[in-house]
Design a protein around this motif. Structure first.
Motif, PDB file in Angstrom:
ATOM      1  N   VAL A  16       0.831  -1.198   0.000  1.00 46.45           N
ATOM      2  CA  VAL A  16       0.000   0.000   0.000  1.00 46.45           C
ATOM      3  C   VAL A  16       0.863   1.244   0.000  1.00 46.45           C
ATOM      4  O   VAL A  16       0.609   2.214  -0.713  1.00 46.45           O
ATOM      5  N   LEU A  17       1.918   1.253   0.829  1.00 45.12           N
ATOM      6  CA  LEU A  17       2.782   2.425   0.930  1.00 45.12           C
ATOM      7  C   LEU A  17       3.528   2.676  -0.357  1.00 45.12           C
ATOM      8  O   LEU A  17       3.773   3.816  -0.743  1.00 45.12           O
ATOM      9  N   VAL A  18       3.905   1.601  -1.061  1.00 44.88           N
ATOM     10  CA  VAL A  18       4.646   1.755  -2.311  1.00 44.88           C
ATOM     11  C   VAL A  18       3.736   2.178  -3.442  1.00 44.88           C
ATOM     12  O   VAL A  18       4.024   3.107  -4.197  1.00 44.88           O
ATOM     13  N   CYS A  19       2.586   1.485  -3.540  1.00 48.58           N
ATOM     14  CA  CYS A  19       1.700   1.719  -4.676  1.00 48.58           C
ATOM     15  C   CYS A  19       0.777   2.909  -4.465  1.00 48.58           C
ATOM     16  O   CYS A  19       0.318   3.516  -5.412  1.00 48.58           O
ATOM     17  N   GLY A  20       0.483   3.207  -3.205  1.00 52.97           N
ATOM     18  CA  GLY A  20      -0.480   4.272  -2.955  1.00 52.97           C
ATOM     19  C   GLY A  20      -1.873   3.758  -3.197  1.00 52.97           C
ATOM     20  O   GLY A  20      -2.082   2.676  -3.719  1.00 52.97           O
ATOM     21  N   GLY A  21      -2.878   4.507  -2.818  1.00 50.48           N
ATOM     22  CA  GLY A  21      -4.262   4.076  -2.974  1.00 50.48           C
ATOM     23  C   GLY A  21      -5.031   5.083  -3.785  1.00 50.48           C
ATOM     24  O   GLY A  21      -5.576   6.022  -3.245  1.00 50.48           O
ATOM     25  N   ALA A  22      -5.077   4.914  -5.077  1.00 47.89           N
ATOM     26  CA  ALA A  22      -5.850   5.826  -5.908  1.00 47.89           C
ATOM     27  C   ALA A  22      -7.289   5.797  -5.474  1.00 47.89           C
ATOM     28  O   ALA A  22      -7.892   4.755  -5.352  1.00 47.89           O
ATOM     29  N   GLY A  23      -7.826   6.975  -5.214  1.00 47.68           N
ATOM     30  CA  GLY A  23      -9.219   7.063  -4.795  1.00 47.68           C
ATOM     31  C   GLY A  23      -9.404   6.779  -3.325  1.00 47.68           C
ATOM     32  O   GLY A  23     -10.520   6.667  -2.856  1.00 47.68           O
ATOM     33  N   ALA A  24      -8.313   6.644  -2.537  1.00 53.37           N
ATOM     34  CA  ALA A  24      -8.443   6.307  -1.134  1.00 53.37           C
ATOM     35  C   ALA A  24      -8.879   7.524  -0.342  1.00 53.37           C
ATOM     36  O   ALA A  24      -8.564   8.660  -0.664  1.00 53.37           O
ATOM     37  N   ALA A  25      -9.597   7.265   0.775  1.00 46.74           N
ATOM     38  CA  ALA A  25     -10.067   8.337   1.630  1.00 46.74           C
ATOM     39  C   ALA A  25      -9.212   8.424   2.867  1.00 46.74           C
ATOM     40  O   ALA A  25      -8.701   7.425   3.360  1.00 46.74           O
ATOM     41  N   THR A  26      -9.016   9.625   3.411  1.00 47.18           N
ATOM     42  CA  THR A  26      -8.320   9.786   4.676  1.00 47.18           C
ATOM     43  C   THR A  26      -9.165   9.156   5.757  1.00 47.18           C
ATOM     44  O   THR A  26     -10.351   9.438   5.872  1.00 47.18           O
ATOM     45  N   ALA A  27      -8.544   8.325   6.601  1.00 52.80           N
ATOM     46  CA  ALA A  27      -9.356   7.500   7.493  1.00 52.80           C
ATOM     47  C   ALA A  27      -9.206   7.850   8.955  1.00 52.80           C
ATOM     48  O   ALA A  27      -9.749   7.166   9.792  1.00 52.80           O
ATOM     49  N   VAL A  28      -8.478   8.910   9.316  1.00 50.48           N
ATOM     50  CA  VAL A  28      -8.274   9.187  10.723  1.00 50.48           C
ATOM     51  C   VAL A  28      -8.924  10.485  11.166  1.00 50.48           C
ATOM     52  O   VAL A  28      -8.857  10.847  12.311  1.00 50.48           O
ATOM     53  N   GLN A  29      -9.573  11.198  10.268  1.00 50.11           N
ATOM     54  CA  GLN A  29     -10.236  12.430  10.636  1.00 50.11           C
ATOM     55  C   GLN A  29     -11.724  12.187  10.816  1.00 50.11           C
ATOM     56  O   GLN A  29     -12.330  11.404  10.108  1.00 50.11           O
ATOM     57  N   PRO A  30     -12.354  12.872  11.796  1.00 52.00           N
ATOM     58  CA  PRO A  30     -13.796  12.703  11.959  1.00 52.00           C
ATOM     59  C   PRO A  30     -14.534  13.209  10.743  1.00 52.00           C
ATOM     60  O   PRO A  30     -14.135  14.189  10.119  1.00 52.00           O
ATOM     61  N   SER A  31     -15.609  12.524  10.397  1.00 52.80           N
ATOM     62  CA  SER A  31     -16.390  12.910   9.224  1.00 52.80           C
ATOM     63  C   SER A  31     -17.798  13.236   9.651  1.00 52.80           C
ATOM     64  O   SER A  31     -18.395  12.517  10.434  1.00 52.80           O
ATOM     65  N   ASP A 149     -16.586   4.163  -8.432  1.00 53.29           N
ATOM     66  CA  ASP A 149     -17.008   5.558  -8.385  1.00 53.29           C
ATOM     67  C   ASP A 149     -18.147   5.770  -7.389  1.00 53.29           C
ATOM     68  O   ASP A 149     -18.814   6.808  -7.412  1.00 53.29           O
ATOM     69  N   ALA A 150     -18.356   4.799  -6.486  1.00 57.97           N
ATOM     70  CA  ALA A 150     -19.404   4.945  -5.473  1.00 57.97           C
ATOM     71  C   ALA A 150     -19.118   6.116  -4.538  1.00 57.97           C
ATOM     72  O   ALA A 150     -20.034   6.752  -4.020  1.00 57.97           O
ATOM     73  N   GLY A 151     -17.845   6.399  -4.311  1.00 57.73           N
ATOM     74  CA  GLY A 151     -17.433   7.460  -3.404  1.00 57.73           C
ATOM     75  C   GLY A 151     -16.043   7.174  -2.883  1.00 57.73           C
ATOM     76  O   GLY A 151     -15.426   6.167  -3.255  1.00 57.73           O
ATOM     77  N   PRO A 152     -15.507   8.044  -2.007  1.00 63.57           N
ATOM     78  CA  PRO A 152     -14.163   7.820  -1.462  1.00 63.57           C
ATOM     79  C   PRO A 152     -14.046   6.463  -0.776  1.00 63.57           C
ATOM     80  O   PRO A 152     -14.908   6.084   0.011  1.00 63.57           O
ATOM     81  N   HIS A 153     -12.985   5.742  -1.106  1.00 65.46           N
ATOM     82  CA  HIS A 153     -12.742   4.432  -0.514  1.00 65.46           C
ATOM     83  C   HIS A 153     -11.784   4.551   0.668  1.00 65.46           C
ATOM     84  O   HIS A 153     -10.979   5.473   0.748  1.00 65.46           O
ATOM     85  N   PHE A 154     -11.883   3.555   1.576  1.00 68.76           N
ATOM     86  CA  PHE A 154     -10.876   3.445   2.616  1.00 68.76           C
ATOM     87  C   PHE A 154      -9.537   3.089   1.980  1.00 68.76           C
ATOM     88  O   PHE A 154      -9.498   2.402   0.950  1.00 68.76           O
ATOM     89  N   PRO A 155      -8.427   3.523   2.604  1.00 69.86           N
ATOM     90  CA  PRO A 155      -7.152   2.910   2.236  1.00 69.86           C
ATOM     91  C   PRO A 155      -7.237   1.412   2.555  1.00 69.86           C
ATOM     92  O   PRO A 155      -8.196   0.963   3.181  1.00 69.86           O
ATOM     93  N   ASP A 156      -6.252   0.668   2.158  1.00 68.59           N
ATOM     94  CA  ASP A 156      -6.304  -0.772   2.424  1.00 68.59           C
ATOM     95  C   ASP A 156      -6.032  -1.094   3.884  1.00 68.59           C
ATOM     96  O   ASP A 156      -6.172  -2.240   4.310  1.00 68.59           O
ATOM     97  N   ALA A 157      -5.666  -0.083   4.670  1.00 70.05           N
ATOM     98  CA  ALA A 157      -5.584  -0.196   6.118  1.00 70.05           C
ATOM     99  C   ALA A 157      -5.990   1.152   6.690  1.00 70.05           C
ATOM    100  O   ALA A 157      -5.653   2.192   6.128  1.00 70.05           O
ATOM    101  N   ILE A 158      -6.740   1.135   7.790  1.00 69.66           N
ATOM    102  CA  ILE A 158      -7.126   2.388   8.428  1.00 69.66           C
ATOM    103  C   ILE A 158      -6.564   2.443   9.837  1.00 69.66           C
ATOM    104  O   ILE A 158      -6.294   1.417  10.466  1.00 69.66           O
ATOM    105  N   ARG A 159      -6.366   3.661  10.328  1.00 70.09           N
ATOM    106  CA  ARG A 159      -5.922   3.909  11.700  1.00 70.09           C
ATOM    107  C   ARG A 159      -6.736   5.090  12.208  1.00 70.09           C
ATOM    108  O   ARG A 159      -6.603   6.199  11.699  1.00 70.09           O
ATOM    109  N   VAL A 160      -7.584   4.834  13.192  1.00 69.17           N
ATOM    110  CA  VAL A 160      -8.536   5.823  13.669  1.00 69.17           C
ATOM    111  C   VAL A 160      -8.194   6.200  15.108  1.00 69.17           C
ATOM    112  O   VAL A 160      -8.044   5.333  15.967  1.00 69.17           O
ATOM    113  N   SER A 161      -8.083   7.491  15.372  1.00 72.50           N
ATOM    114  CA  SER A 161      -7.762   7.988  16.704  1.00 72.50           C
ATOM    115  C   SER A 161      -8.941   7.793  17.650  1.00 72.50           C
ATOM    116  O   SER A 161     -10.105   7.748  17.214  1.00 72.50           O
TER     117      SER A 161
END
Length: 225
Positions: A16-31, A149-161
Motif C-alpha cells: 500500500v505504501l509503495v503503490c499508494g491508494g488511488a481514490g483512497a479516503a483519509t481514514a483518521v479524521q472525523p467525518s 465511483d461509489a465514493g471515497p474508498h478506505f485505504p487498504d488499512a485504516i488507523r482511527v484515533s
C-alpha cells in the motif's frame, strides 16, 4: 493500541505504501457527512450516525431483529472498542479505472462503512475478516486495490484515533449472478464471539427499504459491560 502485524499484513501494508491508494479516503479524521451519491443526490447520512437508540433491538412484534442497512453495532474484542455502521451499498458499482475492472463474468459491489473508535487507543484494521455473503452462503473477501465511483474508498488499512470516526467504501468482486444477502465484519483480534462480530442484511429488498422512509435505524450494544 499498537497491533502486532502478521507477515502477510505487513507485506500488504508495504504494498500500500509503495503503490499508494488511488481514490483512497483519509481514514483518521472525523467525518460529519457522506459525500453525494454517484447520481449527485445529496445525502443526509452522517458518520458517526445519529442512531443512539440502544433499546431498538426488538421489532413491533417483540421478536429480536438483526442489523439492517444503516444500523450500528458496538463491538469489543478485548483490545479495541468500535461502533460499526454499514451506511450504504452500491450494487453494481462502476470501476474507477481499468485497473479496478473485475474479471469477466464478475461485478463490483461497494459497501460504505462508518467506523467510530469508542476505545482509548488507536484502532487499526486491514479488513481481512470482512466479507459479503450471497443467498447461497458463498463468502467473498475484500477486493484490495479495487476502487469504484461509489465514493471515497478506505485505504487498504485504516488507523482511527480515539473518539474519531472514519467513513469510506470497500469494494468486493462477486459473480454477476450472485444475489448479495449480508455483509459480515469481525474485529481484528476477534475470535468469533457475539461481541466482536456483526452481520448486516444488505439484500436488494433491504436496499430498497433503506431508500424509502422508514423508522430510524437502531443500535445493538454487543460490547462487554
Amino acid at each position: 493500541m499498537k497491533h502486532q502485524l502478521t507477515p502477510a499484513a505487513a507485506a500488504l501494508l508495504a504494498a500500500v505504501l509503495v503503490c499508494g491508494g488511488a481514490g483512497a479516503a483519509t481514514a483518521v479524521q472525523p467525518s460529519s457527512a457522506i459525500p453525494s451519491s454517484p447520481s449527485g443526490a445529496e445525502s443526509e447520512k452522517k458518520c458517526p450516525p445519529e442512531n443512539d437508540d440502544k433499546d431498538g433491538k426488538d421489532d413491533e412484534d417483540g421478536e429480536e431483529r438483526g442489523l439492517d442497512l444503516g444500523d450500528s453495532a458496538n463491538l469489543d474484542d478485548l483490545e479495541d472498542q468500535v461502533r460499526m455502521t454499514v451506511v450504504d451499498v452500491v450494487d453494481p458499482a462502476t470501476p474507477e479505472d481499468e485497473f479496478s475492472a473485475p474479471a469477466a463474468g464478475n461485478r463490483l459491489v461497494s459497501v460504505q462503512f462508518c467506523v467510530e473508535n469508542t476505545g482509548g487507543g488507536f484502532f487499526e484494521d486491514y479488513f481481512l475478516d470482512t466479507q459479503i455473503i450471497d443467498e447461497e452462503g458463498q463468502q467473498f473477501d475484500v477486493a484490495y486495490f479495487f476502487y469504484s465511483d461509489a465514493g471515497p474508498h478506505f485505504p487498504d488499512a485504516i488507523r482511527v484515533s480515539p473518539g474519531e470516526a472514519a467513513l469510506g467504501f470497500i469494494s468486493y468482486e462477486v459473480p454477476k449472478g450472485s444475489e448479495i444477502d449480508k455483509v459480515s465484519y469481525l474485529m481484528p483480534y476477534g475470535l468469533g464471539g457475539g461481541d466482536d462480530q456483526a452481520e448486516w442484511d444488505i439484500s436488494e429488498e433491504e436496499q430498497r427499504d433503506a431508500s424509502e422512509e422508514r423508522d430510524p435505524p437502531v443500535e445493538l450494544d454487543l460490547a462487554r459491560p
